[in-house]
Design a protein around this motif. Structure first.
Motif, mmCIF file in Angstrom:
data_model
loop_
_atom_site.group_PDB
_atom_site.id
_atom_site.type_symbol
_atom_site.label_atom_id
_atom_site.label_comp_id
_atom_site.label_asym_id
_atom_site.label_seq_id
_atom_site.Cartn_x
_atom_site.Cartn_y
_atom_site.Cartn_z
ATOM 1 N N ALA A 335 0.815 -1.217 0.000
ATOM 2 C CA ALA A 335 0.000 0.000 0.000
ATOM 3 C C ALA A 335 0.848 1.266 0.000
ATOM 4 N N THR A 336 1.974 1.251 0.708
ATOM 5 C CA THR A 336 2.750 2.473 0.925
ATOM 6 C C THR A 336 3.789 2.753 -0.152
ATOM 7 N N GLY A 337 3.913 1.879 -1.134
ATOM 8 C CA GLY A 337 4.864 2.094 -2.221
ATOM 9 C C GLY A 337 6.185 1.387 -2.046
ATOM 10 N N ILE A 338 6.391 0.725 -0.918
ATOM 11 C CA ILE A 338 7.643 -0.001 -0.713
ATOM 12 C C ILE A 338 7.818 -1.086 -1.759
ATOM 13 N N ALA A 339 6.742 -1.787 -2.092
ATOM 14 C CA ALA A 339 6.828 -2.870 -3.080
ATOM 15 C C ALA A 339 7.238 -2.343 -4.450
ATOM 16 N N VAL A 340 6.820 -1.125 -4.779
ATOM 17 C CA VAL A 340 7.230 -0.513 -6.045
ATOM 18 C C VAL A 340 8.716 -0.161 -6.001
ATOM 19 N N LEU A 341 9.144 0.448 -4.903
ATOM 20 C CA LEU A 341 10.541 0.859 -4.766
ATOM 21 C C LEU A 341 11.488 -0.328 -4.776
ATOM 22 N N GLU A 342 11.038 -1.478 -4.277
ATOM 23 C CA GLU A 342 11.886 -2.663 -4.218
ATOM 24 C C GLU A 342 11.656 -3.605 -5.396
ATOM 25 N N GLY A 343 10.813 -3.207 -6.341
ATOM 26 C CA GLY A 343 10.496 -4.078 -7.464
ATOM 27 C C GLY A 343 11.524 -4.026 -8.577
ATOM 28 N N THR A 344 11.425 -4.986 -9.488
ATOM 29 C CA THR A 344 12.299 -5.051 -10.661
ATOM 30 C C THR A 344 11.499 -5.500 -11.875
ATOM 31 N N ALA A 345 11.891 -4.983 -13.027
ATOM 32 C CA ALA A 345 11.303 -5.397 -14.307
ATOM 33 C C ALA A 345 9.779 -5.334 -14.292
ATOM 34 N N GLY A 346 9.240 -4.305 -13.675
ATOM 35 C CA GLY A 346 7.798 -4.119 -13.673
ATOM 36 C C GLY A 346 7.040 -4.981 -12.686
ATOM 37 N N ARG A 347 7.755 -5.794 -11.925
ATOM 38 C CA ARG A 347 7.094 -6.634 -10.929
ATOM 39 C C ARG A 347 7.377 -6.093 -9.528
ATOM 40 N N PRO A 348 6.363 -6.001 -8.662
ATOM 41 C CA PRO A 348 6.586 -5.510 -7.303
ATOM 42 C C PRO A 348 7.567 -6.402 -6.547
ATOM 43 N N GLY A 349 8.304 -5.795 -5.656
ATOM 44 C CA GLY A 349 9.253 -6.532 -4.834
ATOM 45 C C GLY A 349 8.852 -6.498 -3.372
ATOM 46 N N ALA A 350 9.792 -6.858 -2.506
ATOM 47 C CA ALA A 350 9.543 -6.877 -1.064
ATOM 48 C C ALA A 350 10.840 -6.600 -0.328
ATOM 49 N N LEU A 351 10.717 -6.179 0.888
ATOM 50 C CA LEU A 351 11.888 -5.984 1.732
ATOM 51 C C LEU A 351 12.532 -7.334 2.041
ATOM 52 N N PRO A 352 13.809 -7.355 2.408
ATOM 53 C CA PRO A 352 14.483 -8.625 2.689
ATOM 54 C C PRO A 352 14.028 -9.287 3.986
ATOM 55 N N ALA A 353 13.196 -8.626 4.719
ATOM 56 C CA ALA A 353 12.618 -9.161 5.955
ATOM 57 C C ALA A 353 11.275 -8.490 6.161
ATOM 58 N N GLN A 354 10.479 -9.041 7.069
ATOM 59 C CA GLN A 354 9.263 -8.339 7.480
ATOM 60 C C GLN A 354 9.691 -7.244 8.458
ATOM 61 N N ALA A 355 10.392 -6.278 7.881
ATOM 62 C CA ALA A 355 11.093 -5.268 8.676
ATOM 63 C C ALA A 355 10.146 -4.288 9.344
ATOM 64 N N LEU A 356 8.972 -4.081 8.781
ATOM 65 C CA LEU A 356 8.002 -3.204 9.439
ATOM 66 C C LEU A 356 7.508 -3.856 10.724
ATOM 67 N N ASP A 357 7.228 -5.150 10.666
ATOM 68 C CA ASP A 357 6.816 -5.880 11.858
ATOM 69 C C ASP A 357 7.900 -5.864 12.924
ATOM 70 N N HIS A 358 9.082 -6.312 12.544
ATOM 71 C CA HIS A 358 10.146 -6.438 13.531
ATOM 72 C C HIS A 358 10.587 -5.068 14.052
ATOM 73 N N GLY A 359 10.785 -4.117 13.144
ATOM 74 C CA GLY A 359 11.224 -2.796 13.576
ATOM 75 C C GLY A 359 10.226 -2.149 14.507
#
Length: 463
Positions: A335-359
């Motif tokens: 929702a917040t655009g993180i998946a877009v910022l971490e995406g590649t080749a037009g496909r959404p990406g993700a952080l290397p961890a569930q960093a929002l939860d843990h942080g």
């Protein structure tokens, strides 16, 4: 040092204490486009510093013990659910219907790990429990339509947004106006007098010894917070509704140091009030307002138990049109655009961890620790409030790489994997492999006193 200073300031800490923190930097740990390593480091450092501060306060020490944050330990802890093994078995992370899907106009992310969420998703889409059937239906519909339809049915689905789209939305605007850590006083109750704990000038611990924490959280972020408080000596009792079991692997990963009980808040009200009457801290992880009907708003709780610290966690924050919605780390990233910022080749990406939860979990624990320290000087029932979406805003706009650390006394070393920060022990669940806690300070604990047990297996009473 900027990231740690910012977090410590948000927690109301003394700025001079930041220089008690040293960092072991490891390149490649939590590698991402966004400064995930730096944000994770800052959250853990602030939590450790808050623990050291409270321990020093309780022991009457003139100086707060030094804090040491190792990127390797932080990376292992932020991916703890992946490293867990129970009798050698790998954990189950996401169910088949919890994933990104193509829609007619973009992408949507669903979350269906829990059976009731899965049934609500399938009911909203009017399809059987079949990946191909869901994929076919979603491919013909717009992402915003799917989002609204599924949420209306009680399920969980979020359309992919760019950071700009999120910022322009009503909920994005509401979240942006929130502080990273909301905190304040609820009354003018007297200063806290802690139960006596054995300590010496060399070991001002345990910071949370004798403190009772009533844990009304689920999934990851809240349980990470209470798992951390248990590490620091708190008596943590997690209480869940009897008909809503936690996922077994999540219980194993986040249940260290705690006891787990079930309780019907309506039928067993007398038992719950007895627990509340002896609690020092209540931590809740349900969406804003969900527990108010049980008299569990911060104001109501403090009215019945003056001097209480109430810590609240939500996905989207307590303000805005999404305040009442459920949410998870993966959905907030989309929702917040993180998946877009971490995406590649037009496909959404993700952080290397569930960093929002843990942080957010470590920040919530830090907020509780700082509230207890402030109470010991100034009194007052206290509240602390955090949201995954606000942590996401800080990650995407409030940090720059390599600016979240303090003095690095070991130089930068390449991260070679989590093995040095993994341990094994026996438990009622079986032989466990797990990630060690990353919260580290002079004289502090290196591991939890007790391993996790089965969900709901303990009595609903204080020890």
């Amino acid at each position: 040092m900027e990231g740690i200073e910012d977090v410590w300031s948000a927690l109301g800490g003394d700025p001079s204490l930041v220089f008690r923190v040293s960092v072991v930097s490891r390149s490649g740990a939590l590698d991402a486009r966004l400064p995930v390593r730096e944000s994770a480091r800052a959250c853990v450092a602030a939590c450790a510093l808050a623990a050291a501060e409270l321990g020093a306060r309780r022991a009457g020490l003139a100086e707060v013990p030094g804090v040491r944050v190792d990127d390797g330990a932080v990376a292992a802890a932020f991916t703890s659910e992946r490293h867990l093994r129970v009798d050698g078995r790998e954990p189950v992370s996401f169910a088949p219907l919890s994933r990104l899907w193509r829609t007619a106009d973009g992408w949507v992310r669903t979350h269906a790990n829990y059976p009731h969420h899965r049934e609500q998703l399938l009911g909203a889409l009017k399809v059987p429990q079949d990946v191909a059937a869901v994929e076919s239906v979603l491919a013909e519909r717009s992402a915003p339509e799917v989002e609204e339809t599924v949420y209306a049915a009680g399920g969980l689905a979020v359309a992919l947004r760019t950071p700009e789209q999120w910022a322009a939305s009503a909920q994005g605007g509401a979240v942006a106006r929130l502080p990273l850590v909301e905190r304040g006083r609820l009354d003018a109750s007297p200063a806290r007098v802690f139960p006596s704990v054995s300590s010496s000038s060399a070991s001002p611990l345990p910071p949370m010894g004798g403190v009772r924490v009533l844990d009304l959280t689920r999934v990851i972020a809240g349980p990470v917070a209470t798992r951390t408080l248990a590490l620091l000596g708190a008596d943590v009792l997690r209480v869940d509704p009897p008909g809503l079991p936690e996922l077994a692997d999540q219980q194993a990963d986040t249940g260290f140091g705690k006891r787990s009980a079930t309780l019907d808040l309506t039928a067993d009200r007398e038992t719950f009030e007895a627990l509340l009457g002896a609690a020092d801290v209540v931590v809740t992880g349900y969406r804003p307002g969900a527990l108010d009907r049980f008299g569990l708003s911060p104001e109501a709780l403090a009215g019945r138990r003056p001097g209480l610290v109430v810590a609240q966690l939500s996905a989207w924050g307590a303000q805005g049109p999404w305040a009442g919605r459920r949410g998870f780390d993966s959905l907030v990233q989309v929702a917040t655009g993180i998946a877009v910022l971490e995406g590649t080749a037009g496909r959404p990406g993700a952080l290397p961890a569930q960093a929002l939860d843990h942080g957010t979990g470590y920040l919530l624990a830090a907020g509780v620790l700082r509230a207890l320290t402030e109470q010991s000087y100034e009194g007052g029932s206290r509240y602390v409030r955090l949201a995954l979406a606000r942590t996401a805003a800080w990650l995407t706009t409030g940090l720059r790489p390599d600016e979240a650390g303090a003095a690095d006394d070991a130089g930068d070393t390449a991260y070679a994997g989590p093995e040095p920060w993994l341990a094994e022990r026996d438990s009622r669940l079986g032989r466990l492999r797990y990630a060690l806690p990353p919260v580290s300070f002079t004289g502090g604990p290196a591991d939890w006193v007790r391993p996790p047990g089965p969900w709901g297996a303990d009595a609903a009473r204080w020890t």
